[in-house]
Motif scaffolding. Structure first.
Motif: not given
Length: 354
Positions: A326-329, A331-338, A341-343, A346-351
């Motif tokens: 199971i992948a785990c995160c 984190f202190r800041h939500s940017e790390e979690a986002i 999720s991109r890696r 789960l959510i779209a990758r940035l162009p």
């Protein structure tokens, strides 16, 4: 006193009592409160309370300290109605049950034929001696066949609550209304991205909010979620508390949280889930137990890091979850979690930058 005189005296006394309660914003009529239910084509569930004393719904929010304090205290001046018969109609069926000792009801039934995905209205009626005493309206959520679902804690996962510091937690809860409470920076954005991860906007990934906060705070939490545009979802909270238990707010039995999460996973056996929590209470250990009971059903676990004291123990749980695949995160800041999720996709990758 003559019996008729006593009846008049009792009626006058009751009338004075009702007027007194009404002046302080308390309804003494019977109320059926229906929370968001959920289900699938083969089984549906609806929850709620029957109360004979409850706060009058807010028509406007107070932004001054005394008003905020009283608004919160009123939520605990409740009196449930035990063993109250309740019923609902669904597809021509009449389903019956009774409330528990704390006024809570739980309908769970198999519909005669499938209902389409989406939100469906439902009305629960309290009938006694063939008379309708009260009724309440709610909705049942049937998710679409999306890629994954999300199960999230509330306090200190996205809502700043200071759960580890009882005095500060009570001060924040009592002195703020749901419209001026704050989420962690970036948390709402992360949830919105997960909600729309690889699915059209009209059919978002389902969200379930499972918390040890008590049902007294249901309207408060939903108002906060609407104000900050968190994904719509089902809220499963903990046992109703009375005014004398106010100091124990949020201190629900954590094993019931495991049970509530397990019921969600059992309801959607073919749907994988993302779990979101924090390290201030029992989320890491509950999520590890869930992962072991439901192998290969959990895609990822997100744990907000707020407690340095608990960090070594939580890191040990993270290693156990990763050993289960199971992948785990953590984190202190939500940017790390986002970014995590991109890696994972789960959510779209940035162009890619040009």
């Amino acid at each position: 006193m003559h019996p008729s005189g006593k009846r008049k005296y009792d009626a006058a006394k009751e009338s004075r009592s009702r007027r007194w309660w009404a002046r302080i914003g308390i309804n003494t009529g019977t109320v059926v409160k229906v929370y968001h239910g959920y289900g699938h084509t083969g089984e549906l569930q609806v929850f709620g309370h029957v109360l004979v004393r409850s706060p009058v719904p807010e028509v406007r929010f107070r932004y001054r300290l005394p008003g905020n304090i009283w608004s919160m205290l009123r939520r605990f001046l409740v009196q449930p109605k035990p063993l109250a018969p309740v019923q609902l109609q669904w597809q021509g069926q009449t389903i019956h049950t009774k409330t528990t000792d704390d006024g809570f009801f739980h309908f769970q039934w198999k519909p005669q034929y499938p209902s389409p995905a989406g939100w469906h209205p439902v009305t629960v009626t309290h009938i006694q001696n063939d008379n309708t005493m009260a009724e309440g309206n709610g909705v049942i959520y049937i998710p679409h066949h999306t890629q994954f679902g999300c199960i999230s804690d509330i306090d200190d996962t996205f809502l700043i609550s200071h759960s580890e510091r009882l005095l500060k937690k009570l001060v924040v809860m009592l002195t703020n209304n749901p419209r001026n409470r704050k989420p962690f920076e970036g948390a709402v954005h992360h949830y919105q991205l997960l909600s729309h991860g690889h699915t059209p906007p009209a059919i978002p990934n389902p969200f379930f909010y499972v918390s040890s906060s008590e049902w007294n705070l249901y309207d408060y939490i939903r108002e906060f979620a609407d104000e900050w545009q968190l994904p719509q979802g089902v809220y499963l909270l903990s046992q109703l508390k009375r005014f004398s238990q106010l100091l124990k707010t949020g201190g629900g039995k954590h094993h019931t949280k495991f049970t509530r999460i397990a019921r969600i996973l059992e309801s959607y056996p073919h749907m994988p889930f993302v779990l979101l929590g924090d390290d201030t209470q029992q989320d890491p250990y509950i999520y590890e137990a869930i992962a072991r009971h439901f192998p290969q059903r959990i895609i990822s676990v997100y744990l907000r890091h707020l407690s340095d004291e608990k960090k070594p123990a939580v890191l040990a749980v993270v290693r156990k979850l990763e050993a289960l695949g199971i992948a785990c995160c953590y984190f202190r800041h939500s940017e790390e979690a986002i970014a995590h999720s991109r890696r994972l996709g789960l959510i779209a990758r940035l162009p890619a930058s040009s």
